[in-house]
Structures are given as structure tokens and as C-alpha cells.
Design an enzyme around this catalytic site. Structure first.
Site, PDB file in Angstrom:
ATOM      1  N   ASP A 100      24.009  17.583 -11.703  1.00  0.00           N
ATOM      2  CA  ASP A 100      23.146  17.764 -13.011  1.00  0.00           C
ATOM      3  C   ASP A 100      23.960  17.062 -14.086  1.00  0.00           C
ATOM      4  O   ASP A 100      25.187  17.156 -14.171  1.00  0.00           O
ATOM      5  CB  ASP A 100      22.924  19.345 -13.346  1.00  0.00           C
ATOM      6  CG  ASP A 100      22.205  19.342 -14.746  1.00  0.00           C
ATOM      7  OD1 ASP A 100      20.913  19.180 -14.648  1.00  0.00           O
ATOM      8  OD2 ASP A 100      22.912  19.974 -15.772  1.00  0.00           O
ATOM      9  N   ASN A 139      19.522  12.811 -25.401  1.00  0.00           N
ATOM     10  CA  ASN A 139      18.259  12.593 -25.683  1.00  0.00           C
ATOM     11  C   ASN A 139      17.976  12.625 -27.047  1.00  0.00           C
ATOM     12  O   ASN A 139      17.366  11.904 -27.885  1.00  0.00           O
ATOM     13  CB  ASN A 139      17.177  13.386 -24.853  1.00  0.00           C
ATOM     14  CG  ASN A 139      17.159  12.748 -23.495  1.00  0.00           C
ATOM     15  OD1 ASN A 139      17.045  11.500 -23.485  1.00  0.00           O
ATOM     16  ND2 ASN A 139      16.489  13.652 -22.402  1.00  0.00           N
ATOM     17  N   HIS A 172      15.165   9.099 -26.185  1.00  0.00           N
ATOM     18  CA  HIS A 172      14.710   9.402 -24.900  1.00  0.00           C
ATOM     19  C   HIS A 172      14.848   7.753 -24.154  1.00  0.00           C
ATOM     20  O   HIS A 172      15.107   7.820 -22.905  1.00  0.00           O
ATOM     21  CB  HIS A 172      13.473   9.677 -24.812  1.00  0.00           C
ATOM     22  CG  HIS A 172      13.197  11.109 -24.813  1.00  0.00           C
ATOM     23  ND1 HIS A 172      13.466  11.997 -23.995  1.00  0.00           N
ATOM     24  CD2 HIS A 172      13.060  11.628 -26.100  1.00  0.00           C
ATOM     25  CE1 HIS A 172      13.125  13.156 -24.593  1.00  0.00           C
ATOM     26  NE2 HIS A 172      13.103  13.136 -25.899  1.00  0.00           N
ATOM     27  N   ASP A 188      16.809   7.207 -20.688  1.00  0.00           N
ATOM     28  CA  ASP A 188      16.210   6.924 -19.521  1.00  0.00           C
ATOM     29  C   ASP A 188      17.557   5.947 -18.909  1.00  0.00           C
ATOM     30  O   ASP A 188      17.607   5.719 -17.718  1.00  0.00           O
ATOM     31  CB  ASP A 188      15.161   6.107 -19.579  1.00  0.00           C
ATOM     32  CG  ASP A 188      13.885   7.028 -20.116  1.00  0.00           C
ATOM     33  OD1 ASP A 188      14.245   8.278 -19.565  1.00  0.00           O
ATOM     34  OD2 ASP A 188      12.994   6.632 -20.424  1.00  0.00           O
ATOM     35  N   GLU A 191      16.881  15.718 -15.098  1.00  0.00           N
ATOM     36  CA  GLU A 191      18.306  15.275 -14.704  1.00  0.00           C
ATOM     37  C   GLU A 191      19.207  15.761 -13.790  1.00  0.00           C
ATOM     38  O   GLU A 191      20.436  15.540 -14.012  1.00  0.00           O
ATOM     39  CB  GLU A 191      18.949  15.300 -16.360  1.00  0.00           C
ATOM     40  CG  GLU A 191      19.406  16.765 -16.494  1.00  0.00           C
ATOM     41  CD  GLU A 191      18.284  17.513 -17.331  1.00  0.00           C
ATOM     42  OE1 GLU A 191      18.503  18.496 -18.191  1.00  0.00           O
ATOM     43  OE2 GLU A 191      17.052  17.108 -17.390  1.00  0.00           O
TER      44      GLU A 191
END
Length: 229
Positions: free
Chosen positions: A89, A97, A102, A106, A132
Site C-alpha cells: 500500500d 492526491n 490526481h 496517477d 493504491e
């Protein structure tokens, strides 16, 4: 466009992205079917099926394998030669973010996926588990070897020059590693064990790998310059 020749087929399908290519093959197959050319219709349907199958096993963002591939592949892997599953994780990814947007988030996910896929054993693979989270599956690896592989992945992420992507950006991961080497093992049970160990790594301060050593949960220490992001 009542007649579709070979040159027209090539022109239609050349350079099209996968989703558009899938639709094109289906459309052309339908046109050949109306003309009674069942052989060419079948060929285009097979091409469409191959594209759909390939696309459905890859995550569209990171190009790593997706959850469907993990769910299909993991149950068939034998544990007799050793089977490790690590759930990974990104630490505080919501902060990334919220702070940088965002689109950058990404790009971070894509870069992490690339780093996780480095130096895997021949039969090992990485799959995006969701959001994630990623899964590393390592068949044919003993417990110490699995710890080394996952710790190396954690280190690569922690030491990656993230500031080149965005000044001030730091990214780390936490991992829970479950290993089995005796008899049949349930894929769901293996994932559940890895998930519980992942939370142990988070509770220990993030940017760590947690695993079982016999009946004891161990958390690998990290260097002071590799604190969680």
C-alpha cells in the site's frame, strides 16, 4: 462500405488504440457476416476476442496485471516449492492526491508499479489489487528470499528520486508478506494473512515490511533517511 477488401481492412485497423481496434474488428466481422464471408467474419471475431482477453487482464492505468488476473492465477499456484504473497500500500497516498492533484497521483501509481516489477523472479508478477494497493506474487521462493525481494522493492520506492517528478514529493510503501511452503493453501487465506501483516507494518510507522517468523510477527527496521513520506 458494402465490400471490405484486404487493403481496406488493413487501413481500418492500422494504428487504432486497443478499445477502438476491438470495436473495428467487431464491426468488420459483422459486415463480412452480412456478405456471407464467414471465414473472414470468424477471423475478425477471434481478433476481437484476443484483444478483449488481453485488455481485461491488465490494469488500464499502470499496465500491471489487474485484480482479475490475480484472482484467476493465484489459486492455481502450488505452495510446495514456496509461495509468497505481499500486499503493498502507498503510504498517505490521499495526501499526494490532495496536495499535488490526481494527475500527478496517477503518475506516482504508474512509477510505483514499474519499481515493484523490477527484479522479480521468473514466475513472479505484480498486480494492482485496487486503488493504491498492489500485490506481489512470488512462486518458488523460500521465506528469506521473499523477505529480501519485498524489502528490496520497498527500498527502491523509498530511494527513488521523486522530487524529479514534483519538488517536495516523497513516496513510500508499506508491505505485508505472507509465505507458505506446506500443502495446499487457500488463496483467500493467503491474501487475508498478507492484509493483516500490512496493517502491522502501518501500525509500526509505515515504510516497513511485516512478515511472520514462525508464530511471531516481525517488522523490518528502516534507515532514518527512509522515514515514511
Amino acid at each position: 462500405m458494402a465490400e471490405v477488401g484486404v487493403a481496406a481492412e488493413d487501413e481500418l485497423t492500422a494504428g487504432a488504440p486497443a478499445p477502438d481496434l476491438l470495436s473495428l474488428h467487431e464491426t468488420i466481422a459483422g459486415m463480412f457476416a452480412k456478405q456471407g464471408d464467414w471465414r473472414r467474419a470468424y477471423e475478425h471475431l477471434r481478433s476481437a476476442l484476443d484483444i478483449a482477453r488481453a485488455g481485461s487482464l491488465r490494469d488500464t492505468l499502470t499496465s500491471s496485471y489487474n485484480r482479475r488476473y490475480l484472482d484467476e492465477r493465484l489459486p492455481g499456484l502450488p505452495a510446495s516449492r514456496g509461495l509468497a504473497v505481499a500486499l503493498i500500500d502507498l503510504d498517505r497516498f490521499k495526501h499526494v492526491n490532495d496536495t499535488y492533484g490526481h494527475l500527478l497521483g496517477d503518475r506516482v501509481l504508474c512509477r510505483v508499479a514499474d519499481l515493484l516489477q523490477e527484479e522479480l523472479p521468473p514466475e513472479g508478477f505484480c498486480a494492482r489489487y485496487g486503488g493504491e494497493e498492489f500485490a506481489l506474487v512470488l512462486p518458488g521462493v523460500d521465506a528469506p528470499g521473499a523477505v529480501r525481494i519485498v524489502e528490496a522493492a520497498r527500498t527502491r520506492v523509498a530511494r527513488h528520486p521523486w522530487s524529479e517528478l514534483q519538488p517536495g514529493l516523497r513516496v513510500t510503501i508499506s508491505a505485508g508478506l505472507a509465505h507458505s511452503s506446506a500443502g495446499p493453501v487457500s488463496a483467500q487465506r493467503q491474501l487475508l494473512r498478507a492484509d493483516n501483516l500490512l496493517y502491522a507494518a502501518k501500525r509500526a510507522g509505515r515504510n516497513k515490511v511485516a512478515y511472520h517468523d514462525r508464530e511471531t510477527t516481525r517488522v523490518l527496521p528502516t534507515l532514518s533517511n527512509e522515514k515514511a513520506g
